[in-house]
Enzyme design. Structure first.
Site, PDB file in Angstrom:
ATOM      1  N   ASN A 141       0.854  -1.184   0.000  1.00 49.96           N
ATOM      2  CA  ASN A 141       0.000   0.000   0.000  1.00 49.96           C
ATOM      3  C   ASN A 141       0.894   1.239   0.000  1.00 49.96           C
ATOM      4  OD1 ASN A 141      -1.940   1.955   0.358  1.00 49.96           O
ATOM      5  ND2 ASN A 141      -2.456   1.376   2.444  1.00 49.96           N
ATOM      6  N   LYS A 149      -0.024   4.247  -0.221  1.00 48.92           N
ATOM      7  CA  LYS A 149      -0.705   5.363   0.450  1.00 48.92           C
ATOM      8  C   LYS A 149      -0.531   6.647  -0.367  1.00 48.92           C
ATOM      9  CE  LYS A 149      -0.278   3.037   4.883  1.00 48.92           C
ATOM     10  NZ  LYS A 149      -0.159   3.173   6.353  1.00 48.92           N
ATOM     11  N   HIS A 189      -9.491   0.431   4.888  1.00 54.47           N
ATOM     12  CA  HIS A 189      -8.240   0.660   5.608  1.00 54.47           C
ATOM     13  C   HIS A 189      -8.510   1.567   6.800  1.00 54.47           C
ATOM     14  CE1 HIS A 189      -4.165   2.026   6.521  1.00 54.47           C
ATOM     15  NE2 HIS A 189      -3.737   0.946   5.884  1.00 54.47           N
ATOM     16  N   GLU A 197      -7.086   4.044   7.964  1.00 52.88           N
ATOM     17  CA  GLU A 197      -6.967   5.482   7.691  1.00 52.88           C
ATOM     18  C   GLU A 197      -8.231   6.016   7.029  1.00 52.88           C
ATOM     19  OE1 GLU A 197      -2.196   4.792   7.407  1.00 52.88           O
ATOM     20  OE2 GLU A 197      -3.326   5.113   5.554  1.00 52.88           O
ATOM     21  N   GLU A 210      -5.090  -5.582  10.433  1.00 50.46           N
ATOM     22  CA  GLU A 210      -4.109  -4.545  10.723  1.00 50.46           C
ATOM     23  C   GLU A 210      -4.439  -3.884  12.061  1.00 50.46           C
ATOM     24  OE1 GLU A 210      -2.121  -2.683   7.010  1.00 50.46           O
ATOM     25  OE2 GLU A 210      -4.194  -2.024   7.026  1.00 50.46           O
ATOM     26  N   GLY A 240       2.435   2.065  10.953  1.00 45.89           N
ATOM     27  CA  GLY A 240       3.319   3.210  10.829  1.00 45.89           C
ATOM     28  C   GLY A 240       3.951   3.677  12.123  1.00 45.89           C
ATOM     29  N   SER A 288       3.519  -2.283  10.375  1.00 48.18           N
ATOM     30  CA  SER A 288       4.972  -2.152  10.536  1.00 48.18           C
ATOM     31  C   SER A 288       5.722  -3.437  10.177  1.00 48.18           C
ATOM     32  CB  SER A 288       5.320  -1.700  11.953  1.00 48.18           C
ATOM     33  OG  SER A 288       4.787  -0.411  12.219  1.00 48.18           O
TER      34      SER A 288
END
Length: 250
Positions: free
Chosen positions: A10, A12, A95, A97, A167, A173, A213
């Protein structure tokens, strides 16, 4: 059955024509046998077509988001038909986010997942808990709540076009990674959930991948767990070590 290892990258909100060319070259040169590992990358929307044209055919390309309408007055959105028109066969949905910054609910994610699958686009559907939810021992409750709308939207046959990405939000991150034991526990729960709520065949066949991560150093240990069928990689997908991650089970 033996589920083919799956690694998604991904990108992003990252990339440029020059940077993408370097990433594509690295991927095209990588020794990752497609009969053993399925690799899919998700560039930002403006670069989907150019990346698809430049990548070797066996590496898939995914959108990062896709809407639940064919066309119309939906400013800023992309439809499954548009993705197919440029040779893109995958999309991410849900996702963390998108859930956090754009208010996407599990019901909305499920609706988009169903529409994508019904219109010939395969889906990497993302689920996962926040740190406070894990610390309150609510991880499995959260996962159940996120899976229920997807289950309600899909037919049993639809699941053949879905990869589930677990996730943990607190690991995305941040440099923090769920231990292999923590990740395996949740992946095993998801697989049992599929067996109990959908079917044993779907549970056996659906690939459940881990994100949060993942890097070249921890990928092999994570990949050794029986219910971890691959990875959804963020930052490391922009680096040469992505090919190391792709080879984590070889």
């Amino acid at each position: 059955m033996a589920r083919k290892f799956f690694v998604g990258g991904n990108w992003k909100l990252n990339g440029s024509i020059a940077a993408n060319a370097s990433l594509v070259q690295t991927l095209n040169d990588a020794n990752v046998p497609s009969d053993q590992v399925e690799v899919v990358v998700a560039p930002p929307a403006p670069y989907l077509e150019s990346v698809r044209k430049a990548l070797r055919a066996e590496i898939g390309v995914s959108a990062q988001n896709c809407y639940h309408e064919v066309s119309g007055a939906f400013t800023g959105e992309v439809s499954p038909a548009m993705l197919k028109d440029i040779g893109v066969t995958w999309t991410l949905e849900g996702h963390s986010e998108r859930r956090e910054y754009f208010g996407e609910t599990s019901e909305f994610v499920a609706k988009k997942t169903k529409f994508a699958v019904a219109n010939g686009i395969k889906v990497i559907a993302c689920i996962g808990e926040k740190l406070a939810e894990r610390e309150a021992n609510n991880t499995l409750t959260v996962i159940d709540a996120q899976l229920q709308p997807i289950k309600a939207a899909l037919t049993e046959a639809d699941w053949a076009s879905v990869v589930l990405a677990y996730e943990p939000v607190w690991a995305i991150g941040t440099g923090k990674v769920a231990t292999p034991e923590q990740a395996q526990e949740v992946h095993a729960f998801i697989r049992k959930w599929l067996a109990d709520h959908v079917s044993a065949a779907v549970a056996d066949n659906t690939r459940i991948i881990y994100g949060g991560s993942v890097n070249g150093k921890n990928a092999q240990d994570l990949a050794s767990r029986p219910d971890i069928d691959g990875f959804l990689v963020g930052g490391a997908s922009l680096k040469p070590e992505f090919t190391t991650i792709c080879r984590a089970r070889l």
